[in-house]
Write an enzyme that holds these catalytic residues in place. Sequence first.
Site, PDB file in Angstrom:
ATOM      1  N   GLU A   1      13.171 -21.007  20.340  1.00 47.11           N
ATOM      2  CA  GLU A   1      13.415 -19.940  21.414  1.00 47.11           C
ATOM      3  C   GLU A   1      14.706 -19.460  21.215  1.00 47.11           C
ATOM      4  O   GLU A   1      15.718 -20.281  21.261  1.00 47.11           O
ATOM      5  CB  GLU A   1      13.185 -20.141  22.864  1.00 47.11           C
ATOM      6  CG  GLU A   1      13.088 -19.332  23.902  1.00 47.11           C
ATOM      7  CD  GLU A   1      12.664 -19.681  25.194  1.00 47.11           C
ATOM      8  OE1 GLU A   1      12.349 -20.929  25.232  1.00 47.11           O
ATOM      9  OE2 GLU A   1      12.792 -18.772  26.096  1.00 47.11           O
TER      10      GLU A   1
ATOM     11  N   LYS B   1       5.919 -14.959  16.604  1.00 48.67           N
ATOM     12  CA  LYS B   1       7.249 -14.671  17.115  1.00 48.67           C
ATOM     13  C   LYS B   1       6.741 -13.724  18.409  1.00 48.67           C
ATOM     14  O   LYS B   1       6.090 -12.551  18.239  1.00 48.67           O
ATOM     15  CB  LYS B   1       8.085 -14.033  16.093  1.00 48.67           C
ATOM     16  CG  LYS B   1       9.483 -13.615  16.797  1.00 48.67           C
ATOM     17  CD  LYS B   1      10.423 -13.260  15.483  1.00 48.67           C
ATOM     18  CE  LYS B   1      11.332 -12.159  15.563  1.00 48.67           C
ATOM     19  NZ  LYS B   1      12.047 -11.900  14.337  1.00 48.67           N
TER      20      LYS B   1
ATOM     21  N   ASP C   1      21.138  -6.706   6.789  1.00 50.72           N
ATOM     22  CA  ASP C   1      21.539  -8.091   7.459  1.00 50.72           C
ATOM     23  C   ASP C   1      21.495  -9.131   6.642  1.00 50.72           C
ATOM     24  O   ASP C   1      20.799 -10.206   7.375  1.00 50.72           O
ATOM     25  CB  ASP C   1      20.917  -8.071   8.874  1.00 50.72           C
ATOM     26  CG  ASP C   1      21.869  -8.943   9.773  1.00 50.72           C
ATOM     27  OD1 ASP C   1      22.822  -9.399   9.735  1.00 50.72           O
ATOM     28  OD2 ASP C   1      21.179  -9.541  10.910  1.00 50.72           O
TER      29      ASP C   1
END
Lengths: 373, 420
Positions: free
Chosen positions: A33, A55, A151
């Site tokens: 989480e 997810k 990213d």
Amino acid sequence: MTSSATADGGQDLAEQMNDAVREKFVMGGFLGEGTYAMVHKAHYRHDPSQVFAVKKIKLNAEYHNGIAPDAIREMQFLSELTHPNILKLIDVFSSKDQNLSFVLELAPRGDLEKLWKNKDITYTAADIKAWTNMLCQGIWFCHENFVLHRDIKGSNALIAADGTIKLADFGLARRFADPGTRMTTQMITRMYRPLELLYGCSHYGGTADMWSIGVVMAELVKRDWYLGSETDIQQVSVICEKFGTPTEETWPGVSALPYYVAPEKQNNMVGTTANRIARPRSWWRQEFMLLGDDGAEFIKGLLTLDPQKRFNSRRALEDKYWTNMPRPTKKENLPKEGGGEKAVGDDLKRKGGETPTNGRADKVARKLDFGAM
Amino acid sequence: MQLTEDDLYRSSTQFRKWSFTAQQLHAQRQKTNLSATERVKANVARVRAQRAQQAADSDSISSGVDNCSGASTPNVVTSAVEVNCLTAEEELKIVNDFCERAIALGTHNNFPSPVVPTCIQYMRRFYLYNSPMTYHVNIILRTIMYLATKVELCTVGHINVGPFAEGAGRNVTTESILAPEYVIMQGLRYNLDVRHPFRGVKAGNMEMLEILHGKYQGPSQGLKAAEVQAQMLQIPMKVNGPAMKMPANKVEERIHQAYSTATQTLRNVAVLTDAYFLYTPSQIWLAAHLLADEPLTLFYLNLKVPPSHPTYPKLLTTLRNCATLISSHRLYVYNTLPQAEKDAREAIHQAEVKKLVQKLKNCRDPDKVDLVKLNQAQKRDAVEGGALEESKAKRRKVARETYENEADAFWGPELANKAE
């Protein structure tokens, strides 16, 4: 007593399609989480041997504009990109409480950052070559599809059960801009951000991602952070100290960038000794000795300051580094994250189902929670 | 290692999930219409029965409290006549009209280029699996436009819903913009990427200029750049017209003119047709370019694929079919008409649309009128539904934890989570 629209079970076609997708999966054990999402394991109802990570995007109470942009980008781009080195988005569905769930390929062997941090694992130059190559193939496919990742970092390079690297997290991705469109420069985690972005250049391309891959590769070599700093300004000086401050000669056009400071004007900057010329070849060989001469040449191509001269993803894949000895390690022989007896045990305990060397169904059955959802 | 544009396009969701034959498209619209019609009739009947029951139960209460669907309950519920539902054709006409309104809305708000075309494709995709009788076009258009701005511009920064709602009209609240988001996402099957023909037409334009400047490097059927350039200066003005030498600056003008006309056609007409469902982006831009300047387009095409090539006839037929689809659109036809004629036709068209929108008022699904309330109810139901199952869930949780504790006892405590 409101007439409940949901109680009559009458669903429109779109709702039915959504439920059909959701029904394909059986939710299983909890995997992790974060602030942004909750991850569960899941498998196909019709075929429990096929396991996935689901997810579930958390509702962000701070965000008042509906579905968040990172979820939108991930949906938009991952659905379009099918490649062995990109984490596949199998399906999307929403649950009754209107949370989006992404069904993703399961990559249970950690990521490249965990890997170099785990001192119980040893790996070789050939292993680094194999990992970097898979990263380059993944990003090449993104760029061929006109998608910038923006990213790339070790923790976004996941490792599948069979050792394949999977590029993940497209929450910052975007399409290549039309020529002339300004793009934001506050992208890419600072440590992996190329100098042109730090200088405020709002027109950049695929080579920005290639710089990040260079940094990841350097981290794999050094088994340490390579270009770390606390602020954007520090990051500029860290890069310039390492590779020399660019000038109009080494990078035509650099002086026009908003935050560029020429070497001769840097005297009063604290902690900067950046007035240096570009590094000679011998320096690169020294710095990345582990990679060998052609490996040092290759990483130099990625960590070139001028984005025009830096390798693009196609050029990177054409490099002789890949075909020279040592050959990249075959996937099945690559060291995997989770080394060390205890860690392996821990890993198997939680994710035993997808470890090829280790039976399958018994452990899955033990850990899956068929009742959830 | 080379990927062709075709390979890339075939892996897109636009091709995999949103490309159809004309027959498939027609069949899907019929199916959606049929299913929505049944629901509307069933739900109207149910609500009417409920009201009748309430009226019978509570004769003492003078003012009948409407607790069904809020103040905006359509009068279909109070009336006793059989509901007159829209046909699939009528639904499409309404959706088409709101797509045109999207262009107007986009122009009014000055949205940057890809927002409106993306919004329109979302509309067309959404209403392939949903009916305007279920979800009213007016409500859905606002949210889809908002979603399109988020998808196309979220790189520019956060798109705040507050100002968007203010700009979207009187009485538009942020809740009303956000409430249908999940419904729309489902309807779009979570496919947000739309492949437009705009970059393709720009690239074609740049390539034609390269040819003109003698710098062409693409496939040329064995001709040198200079030869291709020389040929370009002799393209006839009209199809089958005589070849004639034109000065380079005139040809350059011609290329720019063709590009600008084609782009206008793409932006204002092609997006309003089923072209995106039926053809690829490159077919669409070439078709628009064909309409703008046929000899120039054919010259360009023949350079890439020689007429002797086995697939050439098929390719050209496809392009011409696509061009016909675009050129038979009402707005394209208007270009060829004198103003008076155009105005007269438009007046008839508007009257027809107005009638349909009126008809829609009387055949809306009473369950889906107030999406804000519905959304709140769904969230509440999900919570309550969860609460109902809580005892079950608790039992399972205990069982799971027991398992995990046993496993931990055997393997030792978890390491990874604590290391974070």
